[in-house]
Design a protein around this motif. Structure first.
Motif, mmCIF file in Angstrom:
data_model
loop_
_atom_site.group_PDB
_atom_site.id
_atom_site.type_symbol
_atom_site.label_atom_id
_atom_site.label_comp_id
_atom_site.label_asym_id
_atom_site.label_seq_id
_atom_site.Cartn_x
_atom_site.Cartn_y
_atom_site.Cartn_z
ATOM 1 N N GLU A 59 0.835 -1.208 0.000
ATOM 2 C CA GLU A 59 0.000 0.000 0.000
ATOM 3 C C GLU A 59 0.867 1.253 0.000
ATOM 4 O OE1 GLU A 59 -3.824 -1.843 2.452
ATOM 5 O OE2 GLU A 59 -2.304 -0.699 3.541
ATOM 6 N N ASP A 60 1.879 1.274 0.876
ATOM 7 C CA ASP A 60 2.778 2.433 0.966
ATOM 8 C C ASP A 60 3.606 2.597 -0.304
ATOM 9 O OD1 ASP A 60 1.780 2.825 3.525
ATOM 10 O OD2 ASP A 60 3.581 2.068 4.540
ATOM 11 N N THR A 61 4.056 1.491 -0.871
ATOM 12 C CA THR A 61 4.865 1.540 -2.096
ATOM 13 C C THR A 61 4.046 2.077 -3.261
ATOM 14 O OG1 THR A 61 6.271 -0.281 -1.360
ATOM 15 C CG2 THR A 61 6.209 0.160 -3.732
ATOM 16 N N PHE A 62 2.858 1.530 -3.464
ATOM 17 C CA PHE A 62 2.027 1.973 -4.580
ATOM 18 C C PHE A 62 1.650 3.442 -4.452
ATOM 19 C CE2 PHE A 62 0.344 -2.617 -5.279
ATOM 20 C CZ PHE A 62 1.492 -2.940 -5.984
ATOM 21 N N ALA A 63 1.507 3.928 -3.235
ATOM 22 C CA ALA A 63 1.150 5.337 -3.011
ATOM 23 C C ALA A 63 2.265 6.288 -3.447
ATOM 24 C CB ALA A 63 0.804 5.563 -1.546
ATOM 25 N N LEU A 64 3.474 5.786 -3.607
ATOM 26 C CA LEU A 64 4.611 6.621 -4.007
ATOM 27 C C LEU A 64 4.628 6.951 -5.496
ATOM 28 C CD1 LEU A 64 7.476 4.820 -2.046
ATOM 29 C CD2 LEU A 64 6.408 7.024 -1.470
ATOM 30 N N PHE A 65 3.906 6.160 -6.323
ATOM 31 C CA PHE A 65 4.067 6.237 -7.764
ATOM 32 C C PHE A 65 2.863 6.829 -8.483
ATOM 33 C CE2 PHE A 65 6.838 2.742 -6.468
ATOM 34 C CZ PHE A 65 8.026 3.161 -7.023
ATOM 35 N N GLN A 66 3.183 7.552 -9.555
ATOM 36 C CA GLN A 66 2.173 7.973 -10.521
ATOM 37 C C GLN A 66 1.918 6.782 -11.451
ATOM 38 O OE1 GLN A 66 3.460 11.406 -12.783
ATOM 39 N NE2 GLN A 66 4.286 12.428 -10.985
ATOM 40 N N ASP A 67 0.826 6.849 -12.188
ATOM 41 C CA ASP A 67 0.593 5.875 -13.247
ATOM 42 C C ASP A 67 1.281 6.374 -14.504
ATOM 43 O OD1 ASP A 67 -0.966 4.180 -11.684
ATOM 44 O OD2 ASP A 67 -2.793 5.297 -12.134
ATOM 45 N N PRO A 68 1.763 5.545 -15.360
ATOM 46 C CA PRO A 68 1.828 4.090 -15.245
ATOM 47 C C PRO A 68 3.113 3.646 -14.558
ATOM 48 C CG PRO A 68 2.570 4.721 -17.417
ATOM 49 C CD PRO A 68 2.206 6.002 -16.679
ATOM 50 N N ILE A 69 3.102 2.425 -14.074
ATOM 51 C CA ILE A 69 4.313 1.762 -13.577
ATOM 52 C C ILE A 69 4.650 0.684 -14.596
ATOM 53 C CG2 ILE A 69 5.327 0.337 -11.771
ATOM 54 C CD1 ILE A 69 3.403 1.623 -9.789
ATOM 55 N N ASP A 70 5.858 0.728 -15.110
ATOM 56 C CA ASP A 70 6.301 -0.256 -16.090
ATOM 57 C C ASP A 70 7.181 -1.279 -15.389
ATOM 58 O OD1 ASP A 70 6.781 -1.506 -18.551
ATOM 59 O OD2 ASP A 70 8.551 -0.272 -18.922
ATOM 60 N N ILE A 71 6.763 -2.535 -15.422
ATOM 61 C CA ILE A 71 7.498 -3.636 -14.800
ATOM 62 C C ILE A 71 7.879 -4.620 -15.901
ATOM 63 C CG2 ILE A 71 7.329 -5.587 -13.187
ATOM 64 C CD1 ILE A 71 7.296 -2.908 -11.785
ATOM 65 N N GLU A 72 9.114 -5.055 -15.861
ATOM 66 C CA GLU A 72 9.575 -6.059 -16.821
ATOM 67 C C GLU A 72 10.330 -7.140 -16.073
ATOM 68 O OE1 GLU A 72 12.885 -6.424 -20.421
ATOM 69 O OE2 GLU A 72 12.250 -4.437 -19.769
ATOM 70 N N ILE A 73 10.064 -8.382 -16.406
ATOM 71 C CA ILE A 73 10.812 -9.507 -15.853
ATOM 72 C C ILE A 73 11.668 -10.091 -16.960
ATOM 73 C CG2 ILE A 73 10.604 -11.885 -15.037
ATOM 74 C CD1 ILE A 73 8.337 -11.033 -13.287
ATOM 75 N N ARG A 74 12.920 -10.345 -16.615
ATOM 76 C CA ARG A 74 13.843 -10.927 -17.586
ATOM 77 C C ARG A 74 14.583 -12.100 -16.946
ATOM 78 N NH1 ARG A 74 18.131 -7.146 -20.542
ATOM 79 N NH2 ARG A 74 16.208 -6.150 -21.228
ATOM 80 N N ASP A 75 14.890 -13.074 -17.757
ATOM 81 C CA ASP A 75 15.691 -14.242 -17.353
ATOM 82 C C ASP A 75 15.064 -15.018 -16.199
ATOM 83 O OD1 ASP A 75 17.499 -13.466 -19.298
ATOM 84 O OD2 ASP A 75 18.805 -12.414 -17.896
ATOM 85 N N LEU A 76 13.756 -15.242 -16.255
ATOM 86 C CA LEU A 76 13.072 -16.010 -15.226
ATOM 87 C C LEU A 76 13.492 -17.475 -15.304
ATOM 88 C CD1 LEU A 76 10.895 -16.207 -12.980
ATOM 89 C CD2 LEU A 76 9.210 -16.545 -14.803
ATOM 90 N N LYS A 77 13.993 -17.985 -14.203
ATOM 91 C CA LYS A 77 14.398 -19.391 -14.093
ATOM 92 C C LYS A 77 13.588 -20.021 -12.966
ATOM 93 C CE LYS A 77 17.979 -18.922 -16.924
ATOM 94 N NZ LYS A 77 17.564 -18.027 -17.956
ATOM 95 N N ILE A 78 13.179 -21.270 -13.153
ATOM 96 C CA ILE A 78 12.339 -21.961 -12.179
ATOM 97 C C ILE A 78 12.895 -23.360 -11.935
ATOM 98 C CG2 ILE A 78 10.020 -22.858 -11.720
ATOM 99 C CD1 ILE A 78 9.053 -20.632 -13.764
ATOM 100 N N THR A 79 12.944 -23.733 -10.663
ATOM 101 C CA THR A 79 13.308 -25.080 -10.251
ATOM 102 C C THR A 79 12.207 -25.562 -9.322
ATOM 103 O OG1 THR A 79 15.658 -24.535 -10.346
ATOM 104 C CG2 THR A 79 15.056 -26.484 -9.070
#
Length: 146
Positions: A59-79
């Motif tokens: 809640e506190d983190t999201f309140a810090l940002f204007q829209d939009p927030i761009d999130i990218e995930i790279r090199d996702l590895k799963i075991t």
């Protein structure tokens, strides 16, 4: 075949993570976590225990940002096995804070998922940034290798 199914399910959960972050949806974000989760986040203190405590962080983190927030995930590895799965990846946060300050940096994200019923939920999350030990500051200008 089980590992392929698990891999797909974990990738779907990580896509939900991106969606929840980019839309600032606290309820959706917290639907990804176990109630007794533990997080080692980049935001002090050293750890958060339990989803109630971690809900406030989002809640506190999201309140810090204007829209939009761009999130990218790279090199996702799963075991994984049939009960636990670990993922690690690079996560890019590109956004403008409500103060007008623009941020664009990569962090490291590791999640431990636990199979509860038919759903994979995050029991432990670890977010980190490299630190320059000479000056004691986070290094926020690194990028993953292409």
């Amino acid at each position: 075949m089980k590992a392929i199914t698990t891999d797909i399910e974990i990738r779907q959960q990580m896509n939900v993570f991106v969606e929840a972050f980019s839309t600032k949806d606290v309820k959706l974000m917290m639907s990804l976590f176990t109630s007794d989760m533990v997080s080692f986040d980049i935001i002090p203190p050293l750890q958060y225990v339990g989803s109630d405590a971690y809900t406030k962080v989002w809640e506190d983190t999201f309140a810090l940002f204007q829209d939009p927030i761009d999130i990218e995930i790279r090199d996702l590895k799963i075991t994984s096995d049939e009960h636990l799965a670990f993922s690690h990846c690079f996560l890019r946060l590109n956004a403008t804070m409500k103060s007008g300050h623009k941020i664009d940096y990569w962090e490291r994200l590791t999640c431990c998922f636990k199979k509860i019923g038919k759903e994979w939920l995050i029991a432990h999350e670890h977010v980190s940034l490299p630190v320059d030990l000479k000056n004691g500051r986070a290094v926020m200008d690194l990028k993953p290798e292409s």
